[in-house]
Design a protein around this motif. Sequence first.
Motif, PDB file in Angstrom:
ATOM      1  N   SER A 255       0.802  -1.226   0.000  1.00 44.17           N
ATOM      2  CA  SER A 255       0.000   0.000   0.000  1.00 44.17           C
ATOM      3  C   SER A 255       0.832   1.271   0.000  1.00 44.17           C
ATOM      4  O   SER A 255       0.280   2.362  -0.161  1.00 44.17           O
ATOM      5  CB  SER A 255      -0.942   0.002   1.218  1.00 44.17           C
ATOM      6  OG  SER A 255      -1.838  -1.082   1.161  1.00 44.17           O
ATOM      7  N   THR A 256       2.132   1.161   0.197  1.00 35.64           N
ATOM      8  CA  THR A 256       2.963   2.361   0.249  1.00 35.64           C
ATOM      9  C   THR A 256       3.364   2.826  -1.141  1.00 35.64           C
ATOM     10  O   THR A 256       3.472   2.024  -2.080  1.00 35.64           O
ATOM     11  CB  THR A 256       4.232   2.109   1.084  1.00 35.64           C
ATOM     12  OG1 THR A 256       4.983   3.324   1.173  1.00 35.64           O
ATOM     13  CG2 THR A 256       5.102   1.027   0.466  1.00 35.64           C
ATOM     14  N   ASP A 257       3.611   4.126  -1.270  1.00 40.45           N
ATOM     15  CA  ASP A 257       4.136   4.699  -2.508  1.00 40.45           C
ATOM     16  C   ASP A 257       5.659   4.766  -2.514  1.00 40.45           C
ATOM     17  O   ASP A 257       6.250   5.258  -3.483  1.00 40.45           O
ATOM     18  CB  ASP A 257       3.578   6.113  -2.714  1.00 40.45           C
ATOM     19  CG  ASP A 257       2.088   6.113  -3.051  1.00 40.45           C
ATOM     20  OD1 ASP A 257       1.612   5.130  -3.657  1.00 40.45           O
ATOM     21  OD2 ASP A 257       1.412   7.094  -2.690  1.00 40.45           O
TER      22      ASP A 257
ATOM     23  N   THR B 124       8.045  11.448   0.596  1.00 40.39           N
ATOM     24  CA  THR B 124       6.896  10.541   0.539  1.00 40.39           C
ATOM     25  C   THR B 124       6.552   9.986   1.914  1.00 40.39           C
ATOM     26  O   THR B 124       5.375   9.839   2.268  1.00 40.39           O
ATOM     27  CB  THR B 124       7.176   9.394  -0.445  1.00 40.39           C
ATOM     28  OG1 THR B 124       7.359   9.936  -1.758  1.00 40.39           O
ATOM     29  CG2 THR B 124       6.041   8.385  -0.469  1.00 40.39           C
TER      30      THR B 124
ATOM     31  N   GLU C 271       2.776  10.561   3.273  1.00 44.71           N
ATOM     32  CA  GLU C 271       1.857   9.462   3.579  1.00 44.71           C
ATOM     33  C   GLU C 271       1.250   9.633   4.963  1.00 44.71           C
ATOM     34  O   GLU C 271       0.040   9.441   5.144  1.00 44.71           O
ATOM     35  CB  GLU C 271       2.592   8.125   3.466  1.00 44.71           C
ATOM     36  CG  GLU C 271       2.847   7.698   2.032  1.00 44.71           C
ATOM     37  CD  GLU C 271       3.377   6.285   1.923  1.00 44.71           C
ATOM     38  OE1 GLU C 271       3.230   5.694   0.840  1.00 44.71           O
ATOM     39  OE2 GLU C 271       3.946   5.767   2.908  1.00 44.71           O
TER      40      GLU C 271
ATOM     41  N   ASP D 202      -2.858  10.905   5.929  1.00 44.04           N
ATOM     42  CA  ASP D 202      -3.741   9.881   6.472  1.00 44.04           C
ATOM     43  C   ASP D 202      -5.005  10.540   7.033  1.00 44.04           C
ATOM     44  O   ASP D 202      -4.912  11.491   7.815  1.00 44.04           O
ATOM     45  CB  ASP D 202      -3.028   9.098   7.573  1.00 44.04           C
ATOM     46  CG  ASP D 202      -3.774   7.842   7.976  1.00 44.04           C
ATOM     47  OD1 ASP D 202      -4.777   7.973   8.697  1.00 44.04           O
ATOM     48  OD2 ASP D 202      -3.358   6.754   7.561  1.00 44.04           O
TER      49      ASP D 202
ATOM     50  N   PHE E  23      -1.751   3.997   4.341  1.00 45.78           N
ATOM     51  CA  PHE E  23      -0.527   3.655   3.615  1.00 45.78           C
ATOM     52  C   PHE E  23       0.154   2.399   4.161  1.00 45.78           C
ATOM     53  O   PHE E  23       1.178   1.959   3.614  1.00 45.78           O
ATOM     54  CB  PHE E  23       0.457   4.831   3.690  1.00 45.78           C
ATOM     55  CG  PHE E  23       0.728   5.284   5.095  1.00 45.78           C
ATOM     56  CD1 PHE E  23       1.714   4.701   5.857  1.00 45.78           C
ATOM     57  CD2 PHE E  23      -0.034   6.294   5.672  1.00 45.78           C
ATOM     58  CE1 PHE E  23       1.960   5.102   7.150  1.00 45.78           C
ATOM     59  CE2 PHE E  23       0.202   6.709   6.971  1.00 45.78           C
ATOM     60  CZ  PHE E  23       1.198   6.110   7.712  1.00 45.78           C
TER      61      PHE E  23
END
Length: 539
Positions: free
Chosen positions: A27-29, A215, A219, A223, A280
């Motif tokens: 789910s993380t970028d 990033t 993130e 949220d 995230f």
Amino acid sequence: MGDPEHDLTGEDPQRWLLTAEERGNPSTDLPRWTAGNLCIPLVHGSEYFDRLVEAVERLDEGDHLFFTDWRGDPDEELRPGGPTVAQLFTEAVRRGVLVRGLVWRSHVDWMSFSAAENRALDREVEDGGGVVVLDQRVRRGGSHHQKLVVLRHDQDATQDVAFVGGIDLCHSRRDDAEHRGDPQALAMAEAYGPTPPWHDVQLEIRGPAVAAVDTVFRERWGDPTDPDAGNPIAHVIDRFSRGRMTADRLPPQLPPPPPCGPMFVQNLRTYPAIRPRYRFAPEGERSVARGYTKAIERARRLIYLEDQYMWSAEVAQLFADALRKYPDLHLVVVVPRVPDQDGAIAERPQYVGRWQALELCRSAGPDRVHVFDVENHEGTPVYVHAKVCVVDDVWASVGSDNFNRRSWTHDSELSSAVLDTTRDQREPLDPTGVGDGARVFARDLRLRLAREHTDRDPGGAEDAGLIDPAAFVATLEASADALDAWHAGGREGPRPRGRLRRHRPEKLSRITRLWATPVYRLIDDPDGRPLRLRRRGSF
């Protein structure tokens, strides 16, 4: 952002760094890693704060300043006479810089935490035009422990820089190599004196990895969960005191800086499994634990650690397994002599945790585990707050995470693992004999710390006894033995050079262990993993 399998040298980073699958958080970028970076270790708060002031003062209209912190003191002087943290950030706002911060809301001050100080930083930066959110989106009894500052330039990305490590923007951190402490001191255990000496490390990062740190901030900032999640009393207090309850929308992320160096950097994080879930990291993230596990499983000759705690049987088992598997492997650990606060409740559970961890390691390698603490030249213990790991002079990490279950599962943490592609030309060229070679960044970091601890020439003129792993261990042991003998002999004659002492864990009675062990496991070193991972005993 840039995520190449190899750089121009042909280096294959996944032998040492986590793949996206191994990170375990789709789910993380965040990218797996970035290539083309330049990393500089900043040893001690005085060096870090000076570089931070210099970098922030270069920001102008349209640039970004993002930060997270465990504790922040608005009046902490970053240089003698200032500016203070609040002055530096609010002056940036006046120049048109976008200043945004996430600071842990914290437990109450009478528990030796920093709720009032963090709220003061929030107010002063907000009054100056910035935005700071007090963030309590953690497990009960947990904290946001990340310490980062990321500076982005909208007109010249080559000036972008990030700072990641163990140093908070607060009192007691502005010490230097002399270790006489920060004049703006926090109260600590009596052994550390009125201005506690403080040893710490931060990492300056330039290149594409800066965008990855950006990033990390974005993130958490974006949220949607209430920052007072799970704490209705805090929610009411913040509502009536007009504390900021929501984060505003950030402008689009600026393009990554261009490559500027030879290093791969991987951001390793801890986020616990909580409800409501992080968008995230819905099941949390334990890439700190997984990243260290992968690196330590490759260790053959030397693991060098500096750590505030070094507790936890689960974490120590990783080192014990490596020591059993490789008979030439040595573990060197530098820790504080005593906990940061006096009192049985503060001290005894920590002693239990460290005793368990060190005994587990020593049982696996009785003559290959070397544990030291540090004192200044006046004999005052130095509080080791650094979180540094160097494996075989190849892989190195600097971050906020300690070697315990809390940092690997329960709190939020951020660490930067560095894999330099530049081979070091000092013998031994390949300490392990498996072809990895020694790398300049990892070896230089270990040597810089060892020079200070042994009072050797800071320019490297006396490195002959420090480079080879076996010689390094012998030099540290001889230095500590000489200083211990001088103390045992009544401190007569010239003080031997060096600051290392052999660390001797506190001996605890059976009754003390009976009450301190459950306190340690439930309060000092809790477990933030999902139940299925606890049952499997994995991260």
